[in-house]
Design a protein around this motif. Structure first.
Motif, short mmCIF file in Angstrom:
data_model
loop_
_atom_site.label_atom_id
_atom_site.label_comp_id
_atom_site.label_asym_id
_atom_site.label_seq_id
_atom_site.Cartn_x
_atom_site.Cartn_y
_atom_site.Cartn_z
N PRO A 90 0.81 -1.23 0.00
CA PRO A 90 0.00 0.00 0.00
C PRO A 90 0.83 1.27 0.00
N SER A 94 0.87 4.25 -2.87
CA SER A 94 0.58 5.65 -2.55
C SER A 94 1.68 6.58 -3.05
N SER A 197 -0.20 7.76 4.20
CA SER A 197 -1.55 8.22 3.89
C SER A 197 -1.67 9.75 3.93
N THR A 251 -10.14 5.82 1.20
CA THR A 251 -10.03 4.36 1.26
C THR A 251 -8.84 3.86 2.09
N THR A 252 -7.82 4.68 2.28
CA THR A 252 -6.62 4.20 2.98
C THR A 252 -6.51 4.68 4.43
N LYS A 256 -5.32 2.71 8.37
CA LYS A 256 -4.15 3.15 9.11
C LYS A 256 -4.54 3.60 10.51
N ASN A 286 -10.08 -0.35 1.94
CA ASN A 286 -8.73 -0.17 1.41
C ASN A 286 -8.54 -0.98 0.12
N ASN A 289 -9.39 0.71 -3.16
CA ASN A 289 -8.35 1.57 -3.71
C ASN A 289 -7.43 0.82 -4.67
N HIS A 290 -7.34 -0.50 -4.50
CA HIS A 290 -6.48 -1.32 -5.36
C HIS A 290 -7.26 -2.01 -6.48
#
Length: 333
Positions: A90, A94, A197, A251-252, A256, A286, A289-290
């Motif tokens: 991740p 980013s 993030s 989304t991230t 975290k 999350n 996002n991928h």
């Protein structure tokens, strides 16, 4: 049970869409119309990272809901490797988007020097350096995670006269933080939340604002008409990157944040049954996002759509510059 149902119903769909979409993105971006641009290098790398994350991190969690255990419980090495991937992949995605955004900013601010400054060789070198830095930064996962084998008992008989046969012992294996390292892990999760993030989101947002400001100023300069086509194409890029930066943060950041909160609760021995449920929801968030980039390219990129149609045999491929040149500048390197 609720957490299991969430994963059973939603996670396989996200994984399937993500893997298929990222694979199609790679195939389209490797076509002749795109393969010579620095943007293609970034987008293909992003698709590879996203697919690897879905397959190594999310998919095993779905499979483990059945009789197959999590891969990170197979051995100590597997535990530390997969824990490392949870942090490394991740954060790599980013900062890859950050590099992509900064390059677009450079293309807007220095359009005449762009071709000489932003070459594929320099882009590849930058990506390698980024990966090495993030590899070192996420090394704490390898040092602080361990495979634990805990013995548990369950009742096999309710015969009070036979205490010895009332229960049997079974071993439960989990890949968890080393308890002695919890203070360090908690601090590293805070740093990771900022580095992977918050900072990328701030950099992407400020860069996109700068791109929009420069594009607005360029409208008022009449003697730069020769550069109007490029400015128009880069305008689409700023929209794409703006959507990516906002979606990235939404989304991230929650995952975290929950990691920080959970380690703090473990550190101060505060139990809360909602942690697994919240964390599973944030992992799914999350994962989006991928998994969604292919659809973003299709919606915002005319040339990407045309190449996809040509690949499927529904239309002829065209090399005429269109709106998807927003994703790929005309300059060849």
């Amino acid at each position: 049970m609720t957490m299991s149902w969430i994963f059973v119903c939603i996670a396989p769909l996200i994984i399937l869409i993500g893997i298929v979409g990222n694979t199609l993105s790679i195939i389209v971006l490797l076509r002749k119309a795109f393969r010579h641009t620095t943007m293609t290098l970034y987008l293909i790398s992003l698709a590879v990272i996203d697919t690897t994350y879905l397959m190594l991190c999310v998919l095993p969690m779905v499979i483990s809901l059945g009789p197959i255990p999590l891969p990170d419980t197979f051995s100590q090495s597997a535990c530390r490797l997969i824990a490392f991937m949870w942090g490394f992949l991740p954060s790599s995605a980013s900062w890859l988007i950050v590099n992509l955004t900064l390059e677009r900013l450079g293309a807007i601010c220095f359009p005449f020097q762009y071709k000489d400054w932003f070459t594929k060789t320099r882009a590849a070198t930058g990506l390698i350096i980024n990966m090495l830095i993030l590899f070192i930064f996420n090394g704490h996962y390898i040092l602080t995670f361990e495979l634990r084998h805990d013995d548990h008992q369950y009742l096999t008989s309710y015969n009070i006269s036979d205490i010895a046969s009332m229960s049997q012992t079974y071993t439960l294996s989990n890949c968890l933080n080393n308890e002695d390292a919890l203070p360090v892990v908690h601090k590293m999760y805070i740093v990771e939340m900022v580095v992977s993030s918050l900072i990328p989101f701030v950099v992407m947002s400020l860069s996109n604002v700068d791109i929009c400001v420069n594009l607005y100023k360029s409208k008022n300069i009449s003697n730069q008409s020769a550069n109007t086509a490029n400015q128009s194409r880069f305008k689409h890029t700023s929209i794409i990157l703006g959507v990516i930066s906002i979606t990235f943060f939404i989304t991230t950041f929650p995952l975290k944040m929950i990691n920080v909160y959970v380690t703090m609760a473990m550190l101060y021995e505060r139990a809360n049954n909602q942690y697994p449920l919240l964390r599973s929801c944030f992992i799914l968030l999350n994962s989006i996002n991928h998994a969604y980039n292919f659809f973003l390219y299709c919606v915002t990129g005319t040339k990407f759509r045309n190449e996809l149609k040509a690949m499927c045999g529904t239309t002829a491929s065209s090399n005429v510059p269109t709106n998807l040149q927003a994703l790929h500048p005309t300059d060849r390197h």
